[in-house]
Design a protein around this motif. Sequence first.
Motif, PDB file in Angstrom:
ATOM      1  N   ILE A 150      -8.981  -3.936   9.750  1.00 39.42           N
ATOM      2  CA  ILE A 150      -8.570  -2.840   8.858  1.00 39.42           C
ATOM      3  C   ILE A 150      -7.244  -3.174   8.192  1.00 39.42           C
ATOM      4  O   ILE A 150      -7.050  -2.948   6.983  1.00 39.42           O
ATOM      5  N   MET A 151      -6.318  -3.740   8.969  1.00 37.30           N
ATOM      6  CA  MET A 151      -5.000  -4.086   8.416  1.00 37.30           C
ATOM      7  C   MET A 151      -5.140  -5.096   7.269  1.00 37.30           C
ATOM      8  O   MET A 151      -4.598  -4.899   6.173  1.00 37.30           O
ATOM      9  N   LEU A 152      -5.897  -6.181   7.494  1.00 40.18           N
ATOM     10  CA  LEU A 152      -6.070  -7.200   6.463  1.00 40.18           C
ATOM     11  C   LEU A 152      -6.847  -6.655   5.276  1.00 40.18           C
ATOM     12  O   LEU A 152      -6.533  -6.972   4.113  1.00 40.18           O
ATOM     13  N   ASP A 153      -7.859  -5.833   5.545  1.00 37.52           N
ATOM     14  CA  ASP A 153      -8.675  -5.267   4.461  1.00 37.52           C
ATOM     15  C   ASP A 153      -7.830  -4.392   3.542  1.00 37.52           C
ATOM     16  O   ASP A 153      -7.869  -4.537   2.321  1.00 37.52           O
ATOM     17  N   ARG A 154      -7.049  -3.484   4.108  1.00 37.61           N
ATOM     18  CA  ARG A 154      -6.243  -2.579   3.280  1.00 37.61           C
ATOM     19  C   ARG A 154      -5.174  -3.352   2.506  1.00 37.61           C
ATOM     20  O   ARG A 154      -4.890  -3.038   1.345  1.00 37.61           O
ATOM     21  N   MET A 155      -4.584  -4.352   3.141  1.00 36.50           N
ATOM     22  CA  MET A 155      -3.546  -5.124   2.445  1.00 36.50           C
ATOM     23  C   MET A 155      -4.126  -5.861   1.235  1.00 36.50           C
ATOM     24  O   MET A 155      -3.584  -5.798   0.130  1.00 36.50           O
ATOM     25  N   GLY A 182       0.813  -1.212   0.000  1.00 34.81           N
ATOM     26  CA  GLY A 182       0.000   0.000   0.000  1.00 34.81           C
ATOM     27  C   GLY A 182       0.839   1.251   0.000  1.00 34.81           C
ATOM     28  O   GLY A 182       1.766   1.406  -0.787  1.00 34.81           O
ATOM     29  N   ARG A 183       0.478   2.132   0.902  1.00 34.51           N
ATOM     30  CA  ARG A 183       1.190   3.397   0.992  1.00 34.51           C
ATOM     31  C   ARG A 183       1.660   3.591   2.428  1.00 34.51           C
ATOM     32  O   ARG A 183       1.375   2.796   3.303  1.00 34.51           O
ATOM     33  N   LEU A 184       2.387   4.681   2.616  1.00 31.26           N
ATOM     34  CA  LEU A 184       2.964   4.939   3.933  1.00 31.26           C
ATOM     35  C   LEU A 184       1.906   5.024   5.041  1.00 31.26           C
ATOM     36  O   LEU A 184       2.127   4.476   6.129  1.00 31.26           O
ATOM     37  N   ILE A 221     -11.441 -11.130  -8.617  1.00 26.39           N
ATOM     38  CA  ILE A 221     -11.175 -12.285  -7.747  1.00 26.39           C
ATOM     39  C   ILE A 221     -10.592 -11.811  -6.408  1.00 26.39           C
ATOM     40  O   ILE A 221     -10.967 -12.313  -5.345  1.00 26.39           O
ATOM     41  N   MET A 222      -9.710 -10.811  -6.461  1.00 26.88           N
ATOM     42  CA  MET A 222      -9.125 -10.306  -5.212  1.00 26.88           C
ATOM     43  C   MET A 222     -10.179  -9.623  -4.340  1.00 26.88           C
ATOM     44  O   MET A 222     -10.105  -9.657  -3.108  1.00 26.88           O
ATOM     45  N   ALA A 223     -11.174  -9.000  -4.990  1.00 31.64           N
ATOM     46  CA  ALA A 223     -12.269  -8.418  -4.204  1.00 31.64           C
ATOM     47  C   ALA A 223     -13.033  -9.526  -3.464  1.00 31.64           C
ATOM     48  O   ALA A 223     -13.444  -9.348  -2.307  1.00 31.64           O
ATOM     49  N   GLY A 224     -13.206 -10.666  -4.121  1.00 33.39           N
ATOM     50  CA  GLY A 224     -13.855 -11.799  -3.462  1.00 33.39           C
ATOM     51  C   GLY A 224     -13.024 -12.339  -2.314  1.00 33.39           C
ATOM     52  O   GLY A 224     -13.565 -12.693  -1.250  1.00 33.39           O
ATOM     53  N   ILE A 225     -11.708 -12.412  -2.503  1.00 30.38           N
ATOM     54  CA  ILE A 225     -10.833 -12.889  -1.430  1.00 30.38           C
ATOM     55  C   ILE A 225     -10.858 -11.913  -0.249  1.00 30.38           C
ATOM     56  O   ILE A 225     -10.857 -12.320   0.922  1.00 30.38           O
ATOM     57  N   ASN A 226     -10.898 -10.625  -0.564  1.00 28.83           N
ATOM     58  CA  ASN A 226     -10.982  -9.614   0.495  1.00 28.83           C
ATOM     59  C   ASN A 226     -12.245  -9.807   1.331  1.00 28.83           C
ATOM     60  O   ASN A 226     -12.196  -9.809   2.567  1.00 28.83           O
ATOM     61  N   ASN A 262      -5.121  -3.604  -1.652  1.00 31.14           N
ATOM     62  CA  ASN A 262      -3.995  -3.083  -2.430  1.00 31.14           C
ATOM     63  C   ASN A 262      -3.325  -4.163  -3.263  1.00 31.14           C
ATOM     64  O   ASN A 262      -2.697  -3.846  -4.270  1.00 31.14           O
ATOM     65  N   ILE A 263      -3.447  -5.418  -2.878  1.00 30.05           N
ATOM     66  CA  ILE A 263      -2.958  -6.491  -3.755  1.00 30.05           C
ATOM     67  C   ILE A 263      -3.719  -6.436  -5.075  1.00 30.05           C
ATOM     68  O   ILE A 263      -3.138  -6.519  -6.157  1.00 30.05           O
TER      69      ILE A 263
END
Length: 279
Positions: A264-269, A67-69, A210-215, A272-273
Amino acid sequence: MVNSFPKIPLDQWVEALVNYLGIHLGGLFDGISLLINSMVDLFGAVFTGLPSWSLILLFTLIAWRLGRLPIALFTCGGLFLILNMGYWENTMETLALVLTAAAISIFIGIPTGILCARKNSVCNLVTPALDFMQTMPAFVYLIPAIFFFGLGKVPGVIASVIFAMPPTIRLTNLGIRQVPAELVEAADAFGSTPAQKLLKVQLPLAKPTIMAGINQCIMLALSMVVIASMIGAKGLGADVYRAVTQIKIGEGFEAGLAIVILAIMLDRMTQNIGKIKRI
């Protein structure tokens, strides 16, 4: 008028089916239980075996890379707050449960979604099952899970998998179906095999969906943490459940805050994948 008709013994049929499966497929359920226990123990050994500072540094670097800083700073600050509140070990146990449930959901869900995208007949069969899985109250999944796998983390993971898998299947199916037909026809024109067409055209273009589904899968698995604690699954859910039953508002808030930080940590990661792969 309604009471004049005899009751359909649906409850007895379900109980008979569960008893039949428990008697005749006991070995299969033991094998599944062993596999899930091994996965949870492996993740748990890694997360609880390493020093906390090294994991904070590792997750911060992953968040910065994906992601970002600001996300990296949130990850570092959030994990340090969890450590400071004394919920580090339970947070890592929760993370092990969530990652195990998510890994099983993805392992089953993505191939099923691909099959649904290729065969309308399969999609027509699977879609009602997915509707059932998503609309049935999550507590209901715990009853057969306890019968087949006993108390503890295994039935919690099983219930999380059932609850979290549908988005992975739905969005994999949707992503592949949304690939432009012109590109699929071009791949056919160049003589691509079905496997080449899937791996080199359809899956790369469908990756953001697909990544949206994994999220969503990971978020739903995390949402089952507190419910799974009612049948003996450890982690932050057990802290929240204990605080609720003992009316300890402060401890309940701290454990809930740790879950929110992890979510929040897992969601943002994972978000961003998907963005990185779309570039």
